[in-house]
Design a protein around this motif. Structure first.
Motif, mmCIF file in Angstrom:
data_model
loop_
_atom_site.group_PDB
_atom_site.id
_atom_site.type_symbol
_atom_site.label_atom_id
_atom_site.label_comp_id
_atom_site.label_asym_id
_atom_site.label_seq_id
_atom_site.Cartn_x
_atom_site.Cartn_y
_atom_site.Cartn_z
ATOM 1 N N MET A 1 -0.255 -4.609 -12.203
ATOM 2 C CA MET A 1 0.158 -3.946 -10.978
ATOM 3 C C MET A 1 1.375 -3.982 -10.474
ATOM 4 O O MET A 1 1.652 -4.952 -10.467
ATOM 5 N N ASP A 2 2.268 -2.659 -9.828
ATOM 6 C CA ASP A 2 3.760 -2.883 -9.962
ATOM 7 C C ASP A 2 3.403 -3.291 -8.041
ATOM 8 O O ASP A 2 2.478 -2.466 -7.607
ATOM 9 N N ARG A 3 4.061 -4.350 -7.557
ATOM 10 C CA ARG A 3 4.124 -4.482 -6.490
ATOM 11 C C ARG A 3 5.502 -4.630 -5.358
ATOM 12 O O ARG A 3 5.458 -4.637 -4.579
ATOM 13 N N SER A 4 6.200 -3.286 -5.978
ATOM 14 C CA SER A 4 6.847 -2.667 -5.149
ATOM 15 C C SER A 4 6.567 -1.812 -3.938
ATOM 16 O O SER A 4 7.002 -1.849 -2.575
ATOM 17 N N LEU A 5 4.889 -1.177 -4.183
ATOM 18 C CA LEU A 5 4.501 -0.781 -2.913
ATOM 19 C C LEU A 5 4.621 -1.686 -1.026
ATOM 20 O O LEU A 5 4.708 -1.744 -0.110
ATOM 21 N N GLU A 6 3.690 -3.072 -2.573
ATOM 22 C CA GLU A 6 3.407 -3.993 -1.618
ATOM 23 C C GLU A 6 4.478 -4.563 -0.671
ATOM 24 O O GLU A 6 4.931 -5.178 1.193
ATOM 25 N N GLU A 7 5.868 -4.911 -1.340
ATOM 26 C CA GLU A 7 6.957 -5.128 -1.282
ATOM 27 C C GLU A 7 7.725 -4.311 0.250
ATOM 28 O O GLU A 7 8.083 -4.746 0.656
ATOM 29 N N ALA A 8 7.135 -3.027 -0.603
ATOM 30 C CA ALA A 8 8.079 -2.463 0.544
ATOM 31 C C ALA A 8 7.436 -2.348 1.915
ATOM 32 O O ALA A 8 8.150 -1.861 3.536
ATOM 33 N N ALA A 9 5.086 -1.764 2.325
ATOM 34 C CA ALA A 9 5.166 -2.933 3.368
ATOM 35 C C ALA A 9 5.720 -3.891 3.961
ATOM 36 O O ALA A 9 5.273 -3.851 5.825
ATOM 37 N N LEU A 10 5.743 -4.628 2.929
ATOM 38 C CA LEU A 10 6.154 -5.909 4.115
ATOM 39 C C LEU A 10 7.442 -6.399 4.941
ATOM 40 O O LEU A 10 7.637 -6.083 5.742
ATOM 41 N N ASP A 11 8.362 -5.562 3.902
ATOM 42 C CA ASP A 11 9.524 -5.395 4.280
ATOM 43 C C ASP A 11 10.077 -4.055 5.933
ATOM 44 O O ASP A 11 10.482 -4.150 6.284
ATOM 45 N N LEU A 12 8.911 -3.351 5.724
ATOM 46 C CA LEU A 12 8.443 -2.553 6.971
ATOM 47 C C LEU A 12 7.551 -2.872 7.835
ATOM 48 O O LEU A 12 7.790 -2.846 9.310
ATOM 49 N N GLY A 13 7.516 -4.143 7.903
ATOM 50 C CA GLY A 13 6.571 -5.305 8.811
ATOM 51 C C GLY A 13 5.493 -5.049 8.587
ATOM 52 O O GLY A 13 4.977 -5.418 10.337
ATOM 53 N N ALA A 14 4.878 -4.387 8.053
ATOM 54 C CA ALA A 14 3.163 -4.642 7.962
ATOM 55 C C ALA A 14 2.732 -6.604 7.699
ATOM 56 O O ALA A 14 3.946 -6.546 7.484
ATOM 57 N N ARG A 15 1.752 -6.572 8.002
ATOM 58 C CA ARG A 15 1.163 -8.067 7.952
ATOM 59 C C ARG A 15 0.773 -7.682 6.384
ATOM 60 O O ARG A 15 -0.026 -6.738 6.417
ATOM 61 N N PRO A 16 0.876 -8.900 5.828
ATOM 62 C CA PRO A 16 -0.229 -9.365 4.541
ATOM 63 C C PRO A 16 -1.162 -9.003 4.937
ATOM 64 O O PRO A 16 -1.399 -7.979 3.764
ATOM 65 N N VAL A 17 -2.522 -9.119 5.251
ATOM 66 C CA VAL A 17 -3.838 -8.476 5.621
ATOM 67 C C VAL A 17 -3.604 -6.530 5.499
ATOM 68 O O VAL A 17 -4.419 -6.269 4.838
#
Length: 288
Positions: free
Chosen positions: A168-184
């Motif tokens: 799976m491409d983790r770029s979407l997860e990393e982008a969301a984390l960079d924007l301040g979203a919590r891991p959960v």
């Protein structure tokens, strides 16, 4: 000779092998379905078309109760296996180094290759020892069968989800984390939809494995809990009943519908995920 000519010459052979392969796999199932509409009680003698045995099946409380028990166990097993298997897959893929990772990997893959007799016997000894030590479980029944099925079913789910997570491409997860979203929140809004096809495939596989199991259930079941495979096995030892053919036909129909619906849903989910991925990449390029 060109590649097209070679394929044209081999086409009759490939077609013949394909026909024989499908006949070998699905011929017995088709025969079973045909003889479920047989008027005669003898399943090998055709005496005319009739739906008599479907009516007899609806009056067979033993078969119906065993089928309902198997469905409940399979649904609970599949749901629990998906949860535990997903957690194990996340730990193996996302956390490369931690104490006990090798042991977890071995324990996950062991049920895939271990004989069912060994699994059933070991779980039986475990349940007996637990009952003598802490008083639970009090007897063997639906609970022990569910736990036993969940033990080996989660291994299959873990392998499926692990493969999906690894590619799976983790770029979407990393982008969301960079924007301040919590891991959960990232897990439930991004990761979970992306691995949904694997979760559905794992659920269906775990459901099928539980519904089909005979060996493990024979070890960990009690007098008050008899699954459908156990009833069918005890019945066919005295001769195949047309009611068994009718029940098998209904199961084949339900499974076919479930697989078709799951295939359509997985295809739509995959297309939607690809469209969202392409849209995200286009937006990223436009931003740059």
């Amino acid at each position: 000779m060109s590649k097209k000519g070679v394929l044209k010459r081999r086409f009759p052979l490939l077609l013949t092998l394909l026909v024989f392969g499908y006949a070998f796999l699905y011929g017995p199932i088709l025969s079973l379905i045909v003889y479920s509409f047989n008027e005669s009680r003898l399943v090998t003698v055709w005496a005319g078309f009739s739906t008599r045995w479907y009516g007899e099946l609806l009056q067979n409380d033993q078969l119906l109760s065993a089928a309902w028990l198997s469905v409940k166990i399979a649904a609970t097993t599949a749901s629990g296996a998906v949860i535990l298997g997903t957690l194990a897959a996340m730990a193996l893929v996302r956390f490369r180094r931690f104490r006990g990772r090798a042991s977890l990997q071995v324990m996950v893959t062991a049920p895939l290759v271990m004989p069912e007799v060994i699994i059933g016997l070991s779980l039986l000894l475990l349940f007996v020892a637990m009952q003598e030590t802490i008083g639970w479980p009090s007897g063997r029944g639906q609970t022990t069968i569910t736990i036993a099925h969940m033990t080996f079913a989660m291994a299959y789910v873990t392998v499926i989800v692990q493969s999906r997570l690894a590619h799976m491409d983790r770029s979407l997860e990393e982008a969301a984390l960079d924007l301040g979203a919590r891991p959960v929140k990232v897990f439930f809004t991004i990761t979970l939809p992306l691995i949904a096809p694997a979760l559905m495939a794992g659920w269906l596989l775990a459901f099928t494995l539980s519904l089909d199991d005979l060996v493990v259930a024979s070890f960990v079941s009690g007098p008050g809990a008899t699954t459908l495979p156990m009833v069918v096995y005890s019945s066919v030892r005295l001769g195949v009943s047309p009611e068994i053919n009718a029940l098998a036909t209904i199961v084949v129909l339900l499974v076919s519908v479930a697989v078709l619906v799951a295939g359509v849903l997985l295809y739509r989910q995959e297309k939607r995920a690809q469209m969202e991925m392409q849209l995200t990449q286009a937006n990223n390029q436009a931003t740059k």
